[in-house]
Design a protein around this motif. Structure first.
Motif, short mmCIF file in Angstrom:
data_model
loop_
_atom_site.label_atom_id
_atom_site.label_comp_id
_atom_site.label_asym_id
_atom_site.label_seq_id
_atom_site.Cartn_x
_atom_site.Cartn_y
_atom_site.Cartn_z
N PRO A 173 23.25 -53.87 69.20
CA PRO A 173 22.02 -53.95 68.39
C PRO A 173 22.09 -52.94 67.26
N SER A 199 28.98 -66.24 70.56
CA SER A 199 27.82 -65.34 70.48
C SER A 199 28.20 -64.06 69.74
N PRO A 200 27.23 -63.46 69.04
CA PRO A 200 27.52 -62.18 68.39
C PRO A 200 27.95 -61.14 69.42
N GLY A 226 19.95 -50.92 76.47
CA GLY A 226 19.84 -51.81 75.32
C GLY A 226 21.03 -52.77 75.20
N PRO A 227 22.26 -52.28 75.39
CA PRO A 227 23.41 -53.20 75.24
C PRO A 227 23.36 -54.39 76.21
N CYS A 241 21.85 -62.35 72.97
CA CYS A 241 22.80 -62.98 72.04
C CYS A 241 23.48 -64.19 72.67
N TRP A 285 20.74 -56.76 74.84
CA TRP A 285 21.24 -57.37 73.60
C TRP A 285 22.26 -58.46 73.91
#
Lengths: 48, 173
Positions: A29, A24-25, B12-13, B20, B16
């Motif tokens: 973001p 996974s990346p 957010g992290p 992902c 994310w």
């Protein structure tokens, strides 16, 4: 640890989980993703 | 009133990373990231949010699962074909190629699970939440989390065995 995890032997599912995690990346973001999200959220909130 | 700019910055992290791990690429994760925060605005209108990280992670998981299911229905590709879509897949070393194949197969198999099983599996195995954290977020008992996880793993194991080739061994005459 939950009892059901004890004595757990790695199997195909564990290998797939590890693969999903390692492929996974890992970058955060991007600024453009964050900016677009802030814009969408502001639109959803409506005029202040 | 909730400061959503700070919320996106602070949490957010987490969103994310969840997106992902489930979706496997930046472009799909970006859609999921945006959808998650817009949905969070809607949820916050209906109820007081006690634990933002938990809510955001759960919304991100549900949204990512929705995306996986849409892609599965739209493309109908099998994991082996999926590999060819990955940049550089053809020139990857064998180990990396196998990892991508396994990860793609897992994502497709998770998309076939019933909602609750898929959620519990993702929160436990990909996001590494404890049974208690999952139980609190989904309003379940820890025992129910264990049962759902066991069912999910059993189905995933069967699915992965069906879709992935056996390791190559000596040919039998």
């Amino acid at each position: 640890m939950n009892p059901s995890d004890a004595n757990h032997q790695p199997d195909q599912v564990d290998r797939a989980i590890a693969a999903a995690r390692e492929t996974s990346p890992t970058n955060p973001p991007s600024a453009s993703v964050v900016a677009a999200t802030q814009k969408a959220v502001q639109h959803e909130l409506g005029p202040v | 009133m909730t400061d959503f700019a700070n919320l996106i910055h602070d949490h957010g992290p987490i969103v994310w990373a969840t997106a992902c791990r489930l979706l496997g690429n930046d472009a799909d994760a970006a859609d999921c990231f945006q959808d998650t925060f817009v949905e969070a605005v809607r949820v916050s209108r209906r109820q007081t949010i006690q634990h933002w990280p938990g809510l955001l992670r759960r919304i991100a998981t549900v949204r990512a699962l929705d995306q996986l299911r849409r892609v599965r229905h739209r493309d109908r590709v099998d994991p082996a074909q999926d590999l060819d879509l990955l940049p550089g897949a053809q020139s990857d070393p064998v180990g990396e190629s196998q990892s991508h194949e396994l990860a793609a197969a897992l994502r497709q198999a998770v998309a076939r699970l019933p909602d609750r099983q898929a959620e519990v599996f993702c929160l436990r195995c990909l996001d590494e939440l404890s049974y208690k954290e999952i139980a609190d977020q989904l309003d379940l008992t820890e025992n129910a989390v264990g049962v759902l996880l066991h069912k999910a793993r059993t189905k995933l194991a069967a699915n992965l065995d069906r879709h992935l080739p056996e390791p190559v061994g000596p040919a039998n005459p």
